[in-house]
Scaffold this active site. Structure first.
Site, mmCIF file in Angstrom:
data_model
loop_
_atom_site.group_PDB
_atom_site.id
_atom_site.type_symbol
_atom_site.label_atom_id
_atom_site.label_comp_id
_atom_site.label_asym_id
_atom_site.label_seq_id
_atom_site.Cartn_x
_atom_site.Cartn_y
_atom_site.Cartn_z
ATOM 1 N N LYS A 1 0.843 -1.210 0.000
ATOM 2 C CA LYS A 1 0.000 0.000 0.000
ATOM 3 C C LYS A 1 0.873 1.253 0.000
ATOM 4 O O LYS A 1 0.628 2.189 -0.766
ATOM 5 C CB LYS A 1 -0.911 -0.049 1.236
ATOM 6 C CG LYS A 1 -1.819 1.140 1.414
ATOM 7 C CD LYS A 1 -2.947 0.819 2.386
ATOM 8 C CE LYS A 1 -2.563 0.958 3.845
ATOM 9 N NZ LYS A 1 -2.383 2.357 4.304
ATOM 10 N N SER A 2 1.887 1.278 0.840
ATOM 11 C CA SER A 2 2.724 2.483 0.931
ATOM 12 C C SER A 2 3.418 2.771 -0.400
ATOM 13 O O SER A 2 3.462 3.911 -0.874
ATOM 14 C CB SER A 2 3.791 2.298 2.014
ATOM 15 O OG SER A 2 3.193 2.239 3.282
ATOM 16 N N ARG B 1 2.853 5.974 -3.327
ATOM 17 C CA ARG B 1 3.994 6.784 -3.762
ATOM 18 C C ARG B 1 4.213 6.668 -5.268
ATOM 19 O O ARG B 1 4.596 7.634 -5.928
ATOM 20 C CB ARG B 1 5.248 6.354 -2.984
ATOM 21 C CG ARG B 1 5.188 6.844 -1.516
ATOM 22 C CD ARG B 1 6.025 5.968 -0.610
ATOM 23 N NE ARG B 1 6.146 6.486 0.745
ATOM 24 C CZ ARG B 1 5.231 6.316 1.712
ATOM 25 N NH1 ARG B 1 4.094 5.669 1.473
ATOM 26 N NH2 ARG B 1 5.438 6.803 2.920
ATOM 27 N N GLY C 1 -5.227 8.117 5.256
ATOM 28 C CA GLY C 1 -4.322 9.112 5.839
ATOM 29 C C GLY C 1 -3.114 9.345 4.957
ATOM 30 O O GLY C 1 -2.618 10.471 4.838
ATOM 31 N N SER D 1 6.606 9.590 11.988
ATOM 32 C CA SER D 1 5.576 9.369 10.977
ATOM 33 C C SER D 1 6.174 9.444 9.582
ATOM 34 O O SER D 1 6.675 10.488 9.153
ATOM 35 C CB SER D 1 4.459 10.419 11.119
ATOM 36 O OG SER D 1 3.648 10.404 9.952
ATOM 37 N N GLN E 1 4.470 9.315 6.994
ATOM 38 C CA GLN E 1 3.574 10.146 6.181
ATOM 39 C C GLN E 1 3.981 11.608 6.268
ATOM 40 O O GLN E 1 4.020 12.310 5.257
ATOM 41 C CB GLN E 1 2.129 9.957 6.651
ATOM 42 C CG GLN E 1 1.618 8.545 6.388
ATOM 43 C CD GLN E 1 0.211 8.331 6.897
ATOM 44 O OE1 GLN E 1 -0.363 9.188 7.560
ATOM 45 N NE2 GLN E 1 -0.353 7.169 6.605
ATOM 46 N N ASP F 1 1.749 -0.687 12.111
ATOM 47 C CA ASP F 1 0.568 -1.303 11.488
ATOM 48 C C ASP F 1 0.383 -2.759 11.912
ATOM 49 O O ASP F 1 -0.685 -3.339 11.709
ATOM 50 C CB ASP F 1 0.672 -1.221 9.958
ATOM 51 C CG ASP F 1 0.511 0.214 9.465
ATOM 52 O OD1 ASP F 1 -0.026 1.050 10.213
ATOM 53 O OD2 ASP F 1 0.933 0.491 8.324
ATOM 54 N N ARG G 1 -7.139 2.182 17.821
ATOM 55 C CA ARG G 1 -6.796 0.749 17.756
ATOM 56 C C ARG G 1 -6.460 0.160 19.120
ATOM 57 O O ARG G 1 -6.582 -1.052 19.315
ATOM 58 C CB ARG G 1 -5.650 0.526 16.756
ATOM 59 C CG ARG G 1 -6.104 0.727 15.332
ATOM 60 C CD ARG G 1 -4.999 0.506 14.309
ATOM 61 N NE ARG G 1 -5.582 0.574 12.962
ATOM 62 C CZ ARG G 1 -4.882 0.716 11.856
ATOM 63 N NH1 ARG G 1 -3.558 0.809 11.904
ATOM 64 N NH2 ARG G 1 -5.480 0.754 10.681
ATOM 65 N N ARG H 1 -7.523 -2.978 9.618
ATOM 66 C CA ARG H 1 -6.558 -3.803 10.376
ATOM 67 C C ARG H 1 -7.182 -4.419 11.625
ATOM 68 O O ARG H 1 -6.752 -5.487 12.065
ATOM 69 C CB ARG H 1 -5.303 -2.996 10.711
ATOM 70 C CG ARG H 1 -4.554 -2.557 9.462
ATOM 71 C CD ARG H 1 -3.119 -2.193 9.704
ATOM 72 N NE ARG H 1 -2.624 -1.353 8.628
ATOM 73 C CZ ARG H 1 -2.210 -1.788 7.429
ATOM 74 N NH1 ARG H 1 -2.203 -3.074 7.142
ATOM 75 N NH2 ARG H 1 -1.794 -0.940 6.503
HETATM 76 C C1 S3P Z 1 2.339 4.859 6.104
HETATM 77 C C2 S3P Z 1 2.856 5.261 7.301
HETATM 78 C C3 S3P Z 1 2.291 4.887 8.596
HETATM 79 C C4 S3P Z 1 1.323 3.709 8.478
HETATM 80 C C5 S3P Z 1 0.402 3.812 7.299
HETATM 81 C C6 S3P Z 1 1.179 3.967 6.006
HETATM 82 C C7 S3P Z 1 2.983 5.344 4.864
HETATM 83 O O1 S3P Z 1 1.596 5.986 9.138
HETATM 84 O O2 S3P Z 1 0.579 3.563 9.661
HETATM 85 O O3 S3P Z 1 -0.423 2.658 7.202
HETATM 86 O O4 S3P Z 1 2.694 4.808 3.770
HETATM 87 O O5 S3P Z 1 3.800 6.269 4.939
HETATM 88 P P1 S3P Z 1 2.383 7.106 9.995
HETATM 89 O O6 S3P Z 1 3.582 7.438 9.233
HETATM 90 O O7 S3P Z 1 1.468 8.268 10.135
HETATM 91 O O8 S3P Z 1 2.670 6.425 11.303
#
Ligand code: S3P
Length: 418
Positions: free
Chosen positions: A21-22, A26, A89, A157, A159, A306, A337, A379
């Site tokens: 997913k990450s 990107r 998010g 984070s 993100q 996660d 969670r 999750r």
């Molecule tokens: C992610 C970063 C994580 C993770 C999310 C995906 C990413 O969040 O929990 O499922 O793809 O960068 P945080 O960076 O906010 O912890």
């Protein structure tokens, strides 16, 4: 939809994971500002990645599940209305960084869960870079050029790190970020592969402004966070023999595997190779021997954030007291969670106490099937399904379609392994 899960007597077979997913997010976002067409194999079909694809289309970019026609660094168009990030998010935070640097203002919206999640963590550094950024609701962009900053991140984070890196591509001068804990580095790897200047020194990441990014042609590895459910299930069900194919084994995501091994679950890594700049391998899970409880604190929690819901499930079966702390971030994920897992596992008979930042769990405890709530969180639904495989009787999970966020086909895979 209510999913029904029964105790598994054995678990056997091959797992094909959804695309990471990450990395999928990107690939779509960076592919959109590259020069020329990017091609992907194995993009996640989950609803979160579809949200990102929809946002990129609204910004004038041609996107399919295997291609993105790059608009170049300055080719995005102002969207006709607010962007819909759904439940994601990652979509909202990464796009906040990208769009803060655009000459137009964009509003980013999401579902009820996403609307309640903290966005000040991206607004603060983006404003420091000179961007117009406000929240709530989240709106970014439309002011002159950004400037590079030195930013010490208060929260671990990936993100937020990625949002600042994306904005940094468009800033005057270099942008430096110092992370409290080294989080997943997919943005850095992909940017490097596209020719951007990214320097990494431990927890310090620096990006230089980019005039042009090369397009991508990549195989997206299987999602290790999706694999975590099968690792726990097959590690704890006797007579299990499961092979997980093509899992991403980027070291920034591997702490969970090391922890399961320390807890006594046998996991072998086979056929390691690289695909699209990312390490990939098959994972083989055999029977566990000499199980032990686990202890997790701040830095470790961030590295397997996660995987913690399914780790809580594992801890109910580990002999002794497991302490999972330093995970206050779990309270601001797609659901709270900490509370959701404490509620679900307690209903199934676990000895679990919720802390502000994690749980104390004593095992092994006999679990009984129950009717449990997913809180519409993918999750949580999957972690409770794994608890259901370990429990006597029948477990019913509400709003189980939420698994589609990251793992469409999760319940079909579960059935085929049982
Ligand atoms: C992610 C970063 C994580 C993770 C999310 C995906 C990413 O969040 O929990 O499922 O793809 O960068 P945080 O960076 O906010 O912890």
């Amino acid at each position: 939809m209510i999913a029904t899960v029964r105790k598994a007597r054995r678990l056997e077979g091959e797992v094909r994971l959804p695309g990471d997913k990450s990395i999928s997010h990107r690939a779509l976002i960076l592919g959109a500002i590259a020069s020329g067409e990017s091609r992907f194999r194995g993009l996640s079909a989950g609803a979160d990645v579809r949200s990102t694809a929809g946002c990129m289309r609204a910004l004038g970019v041609e996107v399919t599940e295997s291609r993105v026609r790059g608009a170049g660094m300055h080719g995005l168009r102002a969207p006709a209305g607010a962007l819909d990030c759904g439940n994601s998010g990652t979509t909202m935070r990464l796009l906040a960084g990208l769009l803060a640097a655009q000459p137009f203002t964009t509003e980013l919206r999401g579902d009820d869960s996403l609307t309640a999640r903290p966005m000040d963590r991206v607004v603060t550094p983006l404003r420091e870079m000179g961007a117009a950024a406000s929240w709530p609701p989240l709106a970014v962009g439309g002011r002159g050029p950004l400037h590079g900053i030195d930013y010490v991140m208060p929260v671990a984070s990936a993100q937020v790190k990625s949002a600042v890196l994306l904005a940094g591509l468009f800033a005057d001068g270099r942008t430096t970020i110092v992370e409290p804990v080294a989080t997943r580095n997919h943005t850095e790897l992909m940017l490097e592969a596209m020719g951007a200047m990214v320097l990494v020194d431990g927890r310090r990441v620096q990006v230089s402004p980019a005039e042009r990014l090369a397009s991508l042609d990549i195989d997206i590895p299987g999602d290790l966070s999706a694999a975590s459910f099968w690792l726990v299930a097959s590690g704890l069900i006797s007579n299990a023999r499961v092979r997980i194919q093509n899992a991403g084994t980027n070291p920034s995501r591997m702490k969970f595997i090391e922890l399961l091994r320390d807890a006594g679950i046998g996991i072998e890594v086979e056929g390691a190779h690289k695909a699209g700049g990312e390490p990939v391998a098959d994972l083989l899970v055999g029977a566990a021997a000499g199980l032990r409880p686990v202890t997790i604190d701040g830095a470790m929690a961030a590295e397997m954030i996660d995987e913690l819901p399914v780790l809580a499930v594992a801890a109910t079966q580990l002999p002794g007291t497991s302490r999972i702390t330093g995970a206050a971030e779990l309270r601001v994920k797609e659901s709270d969670r900490v509370a959701a897992m404490a509620e679900g596992l307690a209903a199934m008979g676990a000895d679990i106490t919720a802390l502000d930042d994690g749980w104390v769990i004593t095992g092994p405890r006999h679990l009984e099937g129950a009717r449990v709530r997913s809180h519409r969180d993918h999750r949580i639904a999957m972690a409770l399904a794994i608890a259901g495989l370990l429990a006597d009787g029948t477990t019913e999970i509400d709003d189980a379609e939420s698994v589609d966020i990251s793992y469409p086909g999760f319940f079909d895979q579960l059935e085929s392994l049982c």
